[in-house]
Every structure is written in structure tokens, then in C-alpha cells.
Design an enzyme around this catalytic site. Structure first.
Site, PDB file in Angstrom:
ATOM      1  N   CYS A 152       0.849  -1.565   0.001  1.00 23.76           N
ATOM      2  CA  CYS A 152       0.442  -0.256   0.242  1.00 23.76           C
ATOM      3  C   CYS A 152       1.169   1.558   0.187  1.00 23.76           C
ATOM      4  CB  CYS A 152      -1.049   0.058   1.365  1.00 23.76           C
ATOM      5  SG  CYS A 152      -2.283   1.213   1.406  1.00 23.76           S
ATOM      6  N   ASP A 155      -0.186  -5.921  -0.438  1.00 26.67           N
ATOM      7  CA  ASP A 155      -1.553  -6.373  -1.516  1.00 26.67           C
ATOM      8  C   ASP A 155      -0.819  -7.399  -2.385  1.00 26.67           C
ATOM      9  OD1 ASP A 155      -2.732  -4.059  -0.628  1.00 26.67           O
ATOM     10  OD2 ASP A 155      -1.493  -2.663  -1.815  1.00 26.67           O
TER      11      ASP A 155
END
EC number: 1.7.1.13
Length: 281
Positions: free
Chosen positions: A188, A195
Site C-alpha cells: 500500500c 497487497d
């Protein structure tokens, strides 16, 4: 870190900050992020080299009907890649939570409210579907199309993003094929949280060196960008280094906070044929 992680446009985001959870409808919770932040870095002008949408699945969508009985649904949201803004995911989650104790007369009213608010935040008309849970009863769990490139006996020692790993990846043979990898991982832009995703690359043109492609995708492992930005970076890097005549990049990310994001960018069409979820979603 991204070149624009300290941009003033990101300073006011609730992402990474302690926040209160509202349970009464509040459209002001939604926060936009200008797409120009990473597109300027990619040297993309007003004429984009791709079509596409960001496809969000809303797994934690609930409100009260006019008699106070809770309703639950699964939402699907299609945000055009041509919109001025992407929608920051934590603000999206907080916004959806604000529906939890709010009464709506009909499901259509919920759909209309979502459409109005999300379109205003994105800066362009957004398509919203609100479906009952049983709508998905027979929906299959799918994998990506084409050949998986992950099972390669290669050694990797660096996880710093490096677009130049695609240099020389285009061979002499002309092909039309679909490749995919489940090893896509980035972080992120704001919180540095991981992620996780899978990415499908459909192209026509010079045959791609699969080892170079895999090394390139793995180099995102410590890279900080939002999902949508990573997919546009993959698309533009493949165009720059490999120059296919047709290209589609479609990533499906695992969910966080009841939301998953599935960015789709293509020279051929603006949406995938289906939005069926994968095993990790």
C-alpha cells in the site's frame, strides 16, 4: 517508495490514521485520489493508451429496510479508467459502514445512492450493481486464463522494482497468447501493508520471454503503489519494452476490509467478459 508518496493530494486521507466508524449514512466519508499522480510519472497524457475499469466487489454491504430489518447484499462497482480519480479504499470501507444503521425504502434506493456518491467521488459516471447473496449461489471459483509462468527454476536476489528487467523480453516469433502469474505482490502506498494479487496478460505480438516477465512481476514485491497504479505501470512498461499490437492486463487482488479491487486495462475493450472471483478472493 513511490515518487509521489508524499504528494499533498494524499495528506488528508484517512488511510493509515485512527478513525471512528460511522453507522449513519455519510457520503462525505469518500475520498478521491487523482489518477494524475501516477500517470504523470508514467508520462501518460490526456489520450490514454488503454481502455478499462476498476472493478470493485463489495462483500460487506448492509443497511436497514423501512421496518428496520437488516438487509445484506454483494455489490459490484465499475469505475471507468477515464475518471479523474480513483477511490481510496479505506474511505470506501468507512462509507459503506455508514449504511449499516441507515433505513432505505428499497434496494433501488441503495443502488441509486451508491451510484450518485461514487460517481461524484470518481468524477465520472460509475456503474453499480447490488445483488442478493443467492445471486452468486452457482458462481464458479475460477482461475486465470492461459499458461501460468510461476513454476520456473530461477534464483531471485533483488525485490526492488525495476522496469528494465523487461529489456530484451520481446523475441522474434509473433504470437497471440495469454499468460498469468499468482506471484504479484506490492505494498500500500500509504500504510506499507501487503497487497496480494494475480495478474493475467493477454497479448498479440513478439513472444515474451517468460523468465524476464516473471522477474519483472516479482520486482513489485517491495514496491509501494495502489492496485490501480500497479496495473497501469505493468501495461505501460510492457508497451514500452515489448510493443505488442494488442495488450490486456487484468489483475485480481485479495480482499481487504470486505472489498476487493480488480483493475482491467486493455487496448481492445473496457471490461472483462466476467467478474467471477478466484480462490484467494
Amino acid at each position: 517508495m513511490s515518487k509521489y508518496s508524499d504528494a499533498k493530494e494524499l495528506a488528508g486521507l484517512t488511510l493509515g490514521k485512527k478513525t471512528e466508524y460511522a453507522n449513519q449514512y455519510d457520503a462525505s466519508l469518500l475520498q478521491p485520489v487523482p489518477r494524475s499522480l501516477n500517470r504523470d510519472d508514467l508520462e501518460l497524457g490526456d489520450s490514454l493508451p488503454f481502455l478499462g475499469h476498476d472493478i470493485w466487489t463489495l462483500y460487506e454491504l448492509s443497511w436497514l429496510n423501512s421496518k428496520g430489518l437488516p438487509q445484506v447484499a454483494v455489490g459490484e462497482v465499475y469505475i471507468p479508467a477515464t475518471s479523474a480519480n480513483l477511490i481510496e479504499s479505506k474511505s470506501f470501507k468507512l462509507y459503506l459502514n455508514s449504511y449499516n444503521q441507515t433505513r432505505f425504502a428499497t434496494w433501488e434506493e441503495v443502488t441509486e445512492r451508491l451510484t450518485q456518491d461514487l460517481s461524484a467521488c470518481a468524477g465520472e459516471a460509475v456503474l453499480v450493481e447490488v445483488n442478493p447473496v443467492n445471486h452468486y449461489t452457482n458462481q464458479p471459483i475460477v482461475t486465470m486464463e492461459g499458461e501460468c509462468i510461476d513454476d520456473q527454476d530461477i534464483e531471485i536476489t533483488s525485490y526492488d522494482f525495476n522496469a528494465a528487467l523487461l529489456e530484451g523480453a520481446a523475441g522474434d516469433e509473433q504470437v497471440e497468447e495469454i499468460l498469468h502469474s499468482h506471484l504479484l505482490k506490492s505494498n500500500c502506498l500509504i500504510t506499507n501493508q501487503p497487497d496480494w494479487g494475480s495478474v493475467e496478460i493477454r497479448y498479440q505480438g513478439a513472444k515474451l520471454d517468460r523468465e524476464k516477465l516473471l522477474r519483472y512481476l516479482v520486482s513489485f514485491r517491495e514496491h509501494n503503489e495502489f492496485h490501480e497504479q500497479c496495473v497501469e505501470r505493468i501495461f505501460t512498461d510492457l508497451m514500452k519494452y515489448c510493443q505488442p499490437t494488442k495488450l490486456t492486463v487484468f489483475a485480481r487482488y485479495t480482499r481487504r476490509g470486505g472489498l476487493d479491487i480488480n483493475p482491467y486495462r486493455s487496448t481492445e475493450q473496457d471490461k472483462p467478459a466476467h467478474n467471477n472471483r478466484m480462490a484467494r478472493q
